[in-house]
Design a protein around this motif. Structure first.
Motif, PDB file in Angstrom:
ATOM      1  N   ARG A 225       0.814  -1.219   0.000  1.00  0.00           N
ATOM      2  CA  ARG A 225       0.000   0.000   0.000  1.00  0.00           C
ATOM      3  C   ARG A 225       0.849   1.272   0.000  1.00  0.00           C
ATOM      4  O   ARG A 225       0.325   2.357   0.219  1.00  0.00           O
ATOM      5  N   GLY A 226       2.149   1.122  -0.233  1.00  0.00           N
ATOM      6  CA  GLY A 226       3.007   2.290  -0.348  1.00  0.00           C
ATOM      7  C   GLY A 226       3.658   2.751   0.930  1.00  0.00           C
ATOM      8  O   GLY A 226       4.258   3.828   0.966  1.00  0.00           O
ATOM      9  N   PHE A 227       3.577   1.952   2.001  1.00  0.00           N
ATOM     10  CA  PHE A 227       4.201   2.321   3.259  1.00  0.00           C
ATOM     11  C   PHE A 227       5.577   1.673   3.380  1.00  0.00           C
ATOM     12  O   PHE A 227       5.783   0.540   2.923  1.00  0.00           O
ATOM     13  N   VAL A 228       6.499   2.384   3.974  1.00  0.00           N
ATOM     14  CA  VAL A 228       7.782   1.815   4.353  1.00  0.00           C
ATOM     15  C   VAL A 228       7.619   1.228   5.749  1.00  0.00           C
ATOM     16  O   VAL A 228       7.095   1.887   6.649  1.00  0.00           O
ATOM     17  N   ILE A 229       8.055  -0.006   5.942  1.00  0.00           N
ATOM     18  CA  ILE A 229       7.869  -0.702   7.212  1.00  0.00           C
ATOM     19  C   ILE A 229       9.235  -1.010   7.809  1.00  0.00           C
ATOM     20  O   ILE A 229      10.095  -1.585   7.151  1.00  0.00           O
ATOM     21  N   GLU A 230       9.414  -0.613   9.064  1.00  0.00           N
ATOM     22  CA  GLU A 230      10.666  -0.882   9.755  1.00  0.00           C
ATOM     23  C   GLU A 230      10.382  -1.313  11.184  1.00  0.00           C
ATOM     24  O   GLU A 230       9.297  -1.067  11.726  1.00  0.00           O
ATOM     25  N   GLU A 231      11.356  -1.965  11.778  1.00  0.00           N
ATOM     26  CA  GLU A 231      11.292  -2.325  13.185  1.00  0.00           C
ATOM     27  C   GLU A 231      12.525  -1.729  13.837  1.00  0.00           C
ATOM     28  O   GLU A 231      13.652  -1.982  13.402  1.00  0.00           O
ATOM     29  N   TRP A 232      12.332  -0.891  14.857  1.00  0.00           N
ATOM     30  CA  TRP A 232      13.433  -0.150  15.466  1.00  0.00           C
ATOM     31  C   TRP A 232      13.844  -0.802  16.773  1.00  0.00           C
ATOM     32  O   TRP A 232      13.009  -1.329  17.516  1.00  0.00           O
ATOM     33  N   GLY A 233      15.135  -0.722  17.083  1.00  0.00           N
ATOM     34  CA  GLY A 233      15.638  -1.263  18.333  1.00  0.00           C
ATOM     35  C   GLY A 233      15.637  -2.779  18.338  1.00  0.00           C
ATOM     36  O   GLY A 233      15.337  -3.448  17.350  1.00  0.00           O
ATOM     37  N   VAL A 234      16.019  -3.355  19.468  1.00  0.00           N
ATOM     38  CA  VAL A 234      15.943  -4.802  19.626  1.00  0.00           C
ATOM     39  C   VAL A 234      14.474  -5.219  19.603  1.00  0.00           C
ATOM     40  O   VAL A 234      13.641  -4.597  20.245  1.00  0.00           O
ATOM     41  N   PRO A 235      14.125  -6.248  18.852  1.00  0.00           N
ATOM     42  CA  PRO A 235      12.711  -6.621  18.717  1.00  0.00           C
ATOM     43  C   PRO A 235      12.051  -6.949  20.051  1.00  0.00           C
ATOM     44  O   PRO A 235      12.678  -7.488  20.964  1.00  0.00           O
ATOM     45  N   MET A 236      10.784  -6.600  20.156  1.00  0.00           N
ATOM     46  CA  MET A 236       9.971  -7.041  21.284  1.00  0.00           C
ATOM     47  C   MET A 236       9.675  -8.524  21.083  1.00  0.00           C
ATOM     48  O   MET A 236       9.452  -8.982  19.959  1.00  0.00           O
ATOM     49  N   THR A 237       9.675  -9.283  22.166  1.00  0.00           N
ATOM     50  CA  THR A 237       9.601 -10.735  22.063  1.00  0.00           C
ATOM     51  C   THR A 237       8.486 -11.298  22.933  1.00  0.00           C
ATOM     52  O   THR A 237       8.067 -10.673  23.910  1.00  0.00           O
ATOM     53  N   PRO A 238       8.003 -12.512  22.604  1.00  0.00           N
ATOM     54  CA  PRO A 238       6.961 -13.135  23.429  1.00  0.00           C
ATOM     55  C   PRO A 238       7.402 -13.364  24.869  1.00  0.00           C
ATOM     56  O   PRO A 238       6.569 -13.377  25.772  1.00  0.00           O
ATOM     57  N   GLU A 239       8.715 -13.553  25.096  1.00  0.00           N
ATOM     58  CA  GLU A 239       9.205 -13.808  26.447  1.00  0.00           C
ATOM     59  C   GLU A 239       9.079 -12.590  27.352  1.00  0.00           C
ATOM     60  O   GLU A 239       8.974 -12.724  28.574  1.00  0.00           O
ATOM     61  N   LEU A 240       9.098 -11.386  26.766  1.00  0.00           N
ATOM     62  CA  LEU A 240       9.167 -10.186  27.576  1.00  0.00           C
ATOM     63  C   LEU A 240       8.017  -9.211  27.368  1.00  0.00           C
ATOM     64  O   LEU A 240       7.838  -8.307  28.183  1.00  0.00           O
TER      65      LEU A 240
ATOM     66  N   PRO B 207      18.831   4.062   3.442  1.00  0.00           N
ATOM     67  CA  PRO B 207      19.279   2.656   3.506  1.00  0.00           C
ATOM     68  C   PRO B 207      19.537   2.239   4.940  1.00  0.00           C
ATOM     69  O   PRO B 207      20.015   3.020   5.758  1.00  0.00           O
ATOM     70  N   ARG B 208      19.189   1.018   5.237  1.00  0.00           N
ATOM     71  CA  ARG B 208      19.386   0.480   6.576  1.00  0.00           C
ATOM     72  C   ARG B 208      20.426  -0.642   6.519  1.00  0.00           C
ATOM     73  O   ARG B 208      20.483  -1.405   5.570  1.00  0.00           O
ATOM     74  N   SER B 209      21.208  -0.728   7.558  1.00  0.00           N
ATOM     75  CA  SER B 209      22.172  -1.811   7.697  1.00  0.00           C
ATOM     76  C   SER B 209      22.030  -2.380   9.098  1.00  0.00           C
ATOM     77  O   SER B 209      21.441  -1.747   9.981  1.00  0.00           O
ATOM     78  N   PRO B 210      22.565  -3.590   9.339  1.00  0.00           N
ATOM     79  CA  PRO B 210      22.483  -4.124  10.706  1.00  0.00           C
ATOM     80  C   PRO B 210      23.060  -3.176  11.748  1.00  0.00           C
ATOM     81  O   PRO B 210      22.567  -3.105  12.875  1.00  0.00           O
ATOM     82  N   ALA B 211      24.084  -2.403  11.373  1.00  0.00           N
ATOM     83  CA  ALA B 211      24.692  -1.484  12.348  1.00  0.00           C
ATOM     84  C   ALA B 211      23.727  -0.378  12.762  1.00  0.00           C
ATOM     85  O   ALA B 211      23.829   0.165  13.865  1.00  0.00           O
TER      86      ALA B 211
END
Length: 317
Positions: free
Chosen positions: A116-131, A150-154
């Motif tokens: 639908r034309g949106f850029v999707i990103e996840e910021w920071g360490v991912p939220m997890t089911p454990e926490l 551009p995004r890189s792992p760093a």
């Protein structure tokens, strides 16, 4: 579960002067059309548009100060996992298959919104089911012809492991440091238990910690610092601002705050949409430190979910 009221085949208009309300309404409309959202908890028997076992998503506002550069719309898309795959709050037990459920459904949401034309990103360490009880994605839209940075792992290296329902000691120290910098300014910009009607000559500041999973890529220890003018210069919503010195007071207070933060080696930025005393009650800055090159994330159990998602490449129509 029921559909959101007022469903329509036409998307709601987006109002750049009210981005929180209209942006969330637009993204929630897309989520409903994609059969990813549009649900409320209810006890009626209205048929649901999302099959059982998939969870659902809903947009909520993202402060404009956190928006990526050049974005014309940005929201948080919160993923609510299906109850079958949520951590038991009493025993802390995580159901079998929870990590796979979260990963698959977050990928599905990201892929669908990208169409639908949106850029999707996840910021920071991912939220997890454990926490955590759910997870957040960042969805934003850029003007035609503008490519996302551009995004890189760093870019997504994180200074602290994720914490359940409380802030890390490092973040508390960062908040204390920022309060200290503002209180030592001359004249002071922050005082503990300062009354809202106290005049200082250069306004006052309120400091809010930013949730760690919303820290933009490459940043750490993020806070929102809101500057408010002294009482005589504040806008009254019931009548136009008539105080002759309001603009000068705003300029003086904002300059004082900016110098104080920059001299303390903070990086600051504000929203791209202009602010002025006639329309706004305050002005907010994102205040943060940059992650030094070569920083590695602190050790922590991240639940097996990847810290970056390069496969979430945006699909531009």
């Amino acid at each position: 579960m029921i559909h959101l009221p007022g469903g329509t085949m036409n998307p709601p208009p987006y109002d750049r002067t009210a981005p929180s309300r209209s942006g969330c309404a637009l993204v929630n409309w897309h989520l409903e059309q994609l059969h990813l959202g549009g649900l409320y908890l209810d006890f009626t028997k209205v048929p649901r548009s999302i099959p059982e076992g998939l969870g659902w998503c809903r947009a909520r506002p993202l402060p404009e100060e956190l928006w990526p550069a050049r974005a014309e719309l940005a929201v948080i898309v919160h993923f609510h996992p299906d109850p079958l795959f949520r951590r038991n709050p009493k025993t802390q037990a995580v159901p079998a298959g929870a990590v796979q459920h979260w990963t698959q459904r977050l990928d599905a949401c990201a892929t669908a919104l990208a169409t639908r034309g949106f850029v999707i990103e996840e910021w920071g360490v991912p939220m997890t089911p454990e926490l955590h009880s759910g997870a957040d994605l960042i969805a934003y839209r850029l003007p035609p012809g503008i490519a996302p940075a551009p995004r890189s792992p760093a870019d997504l290296l994180y200074a602290h492991p994720p914490r359940p329902n409380f802030r890390s000691e490092g973040s508390k120290t960062a908040l204390w440091k920022l309060h200290s910098v503002l209180s030592r300014a001359e004249p002071p910009l922050w005082r503990d238990n300062q009354a809202a009607d106290t005049a200082t000559g250069t306004g006052r500041c309120l400091v809010y910690a930013v949730d760690e999973n919303l820290w933009p890529p490459g940043t750490t220890d993020c806070h929102l610092v809101t500057w408010e003018p002294d009482p005589p210069y504040r806008r009254n919503p019931n009548r136009p601002l008539k105080h002759q010195g309001a603009y000068a007071h705003w300029a003086q207070g904002i300059a004082h705050l900016t110098r104080t933060l920059v001299d303390a080696d903070y990086v600051i930025r504000r929203r791209e949409r202009p602010s002025n005393p006639d329309l706004d009650n305050s002005i907010t800055f994102l205040v943060y430190d940059e992650i030094p090159p070569g920083t590695t994330p602190a050790p922590g159990a991240y639940g097996g979910r990847p810290a970056t998602r390069p496969r979430w490449a945006p699909a531009r129509p």
